[in-house]
Design an enzyme around this catalytic site. Structure first.
Site, mmCIF file in Angstrom:
data_model
loop_
_atom_site.group_PDB
_atom_site.id
_atom_site.type_symbol
_atom_site.label_atom_id
_atom_site.label_comp_id
_atom_site.label_asym_id
_atom_site.label_seq_id
_atom_site.Cartn_x
_atom_site.Cartn_y
_atom_site.Cartn_z
ATOM 1 N N GLY A 1 0.749 -1.200 -0.061
ATOM 2 C CA GLY A 1 0.109 -0.006 0.052
ATOM 3 C C GLY A 1 1.004 1.163 0.093
ATOM 4 O O GLY A 1 1.922 1.281 0.342
ATOM 5 N N CYS A 2 0.280 2.227 -0.373
ATOM 6 C CA CYS A 2 0.951 3.434 -0.696
ATOM 7 C C CYS A 2 1.701 4.223 0.752
ATOM 8 O O CYS A 2 2.854 4.376 0.867
ATOM 9 C CB CYS A 2 0.286 4.779 -1.256
ATOM 10 S SG CYS A 2 -1.364 4.906 -0.834
#
EC number: 1.2.1.38
Length: 355
Positions: free
Chosen positions: A157-158
């Protein structure tokens, strides 16, 4: 592995009308080794790519590209790579079809990142209801050993990967440089919530607010990743906030040095961790605010900037990246490049866009 000189690979983008899917398309349109063979979008099916992504409509290679229902993948010739850009919870039920038509699946969604059953049920109930046909390999291009054996790959995930870049060097050595307790403050732009985010622009404009103080689903992902890559069990306190920008993530991590650890030890650890990594740049000892990582230095690029400052036994690490590129689409294309033996930097921008 593709012929290193000539052969192109066929690619599908699933969930191609969203922000991340659009960014995958934009970057792949400039990739010398890729043919865009299938683009899925349910509500936009039958429409031109430029109708959902006006910033692509003038690209000559985008002419004629249209979205199709995902079910039509069954009638498509096998693709080499399928990029999963579907909303959280959507891919698990479609995975049998995707696995049948794609030689490899690179998933940008969160459904298959976690291994703990309780955390999966809490944060990704779609995965719990539709377990994968085989395990997904969790892959961070700069930290994972080699290329994954599995044909199913999950990208971080970012906000998780920004935090991992910030903390990894502190725990990667024979002994951790800091104590187990780490506090992280992560700030993200509006595209981090996807195209379907419900917040009104008028409410976000000129505002800075809490997103989630406790229980963000990227926290267990960070703990799992650091344990996998370093063996450390980090006592992580993870809070997130919303920025009034479209793109960008900035993470600030606070930790305490262990006895006997010096600022020079920390500096060397960061230099060693990312030497030879073209997309993670460690800033030299910052002396002024503009020397630290900042969104203007990374937005529009596949670069993550990292800097660390130590004073009186306290360690503060700052990391920044573009959530849609290095935090999602660019990272996935970087993984594709490595897996297929292409130049790691192929098709990926290294300079930011400003103002």
């Amino acid at each position: 592995m593709a012929d290193a000189a000539h052969e192109k690979i066929r690619v599908a983008v699933l969930g191609a009308s969203g922000y991340t899917g659009g960014e995958v398309i934009r970057l792949l349109l400039e990739h010398p080794r890729v043919e865009l063979a299938f683009l899925s979008a349910e509500r936009a099916a039958g429409t031109a790519v430029g109708s959902s992504h006006p910033w692509l409509r003038n690209h000559p290679k985008a002419a004629g590209l249209t979205f199709r229902p995902l079910a039509e993948l069954a009638d498509t010739d096998t693709v080499d790579v399928a990029f999963g850009c579907l909303p959280t919870g959507a891919l698990p039920e479609h995975l049998p079809l995707v696995a049948d038509r794609a030689k490899r699946v690179l998933n940008l969604g969160g459904d298959f990142r976690l291994r703990d059953a309780k955390q999966i049920s809490k944060h990704y109930p779609g995965t719990a209801a539709h377990p994968p046909l085989e395990d997904f390999a969790y892959y961070v291009p700069e930290l994972s050993d080699g290329v994954p054996d599995s044909r199913f790959v999950s990208l971080p995930g970012c906000m998780a990967v920004t935090t991992i870049y910030a903390l990894y060097p502190l725990f990667a050595g024979a002994e951790p440089l800091v104590t187990d307790r780490v506090v992280v403050d992560a700030k993200t732009g509006s595209t981090g919530g996807g195209r379907g985010g419900g917040e009104q622009p008028a409410e976000r404009s000129g505002n800075f607010r809490v997103h989630k103080l406790h229980g963000h689903r990227h926290a267990p992902e960070v703990r799992q990743a650091l344990a996998d890559f370093t063996g450390a069990a980090v006592d992580l306190r993870f809070s997130t906030h919303s920025l009034d920008v479209a793109r960008g993530i900035m993470v600030t991590a606070y930790s305490e040095l262990r006895p006997g650890v010096s600022a020079l030890d920390v500096k060397r650890a960061y230099a060693k961790a990312y030497v030879g990594k073209p997309f993670v740049r460690v800033r030299p000892a910052p002396k002024a605010p503009q020397d630290f990582p900042m969104l203007k230095a990374v937005t529009g690029s596949n670069v993550a900037e990292v800097a660390v400052a130590v004073r009186d036994g306290q360690c503060v690490t700052v990391a920044a990246l573009d959530n849609l590129i290095k935090g999602a689409a660019g990272q996935a294309i970087q993984a594709m490049n490595l897996i297929h033996g292409f130049d790691e930097t192929a098709g990926l921008p290294i300079t930011a866009v400003s103002p």
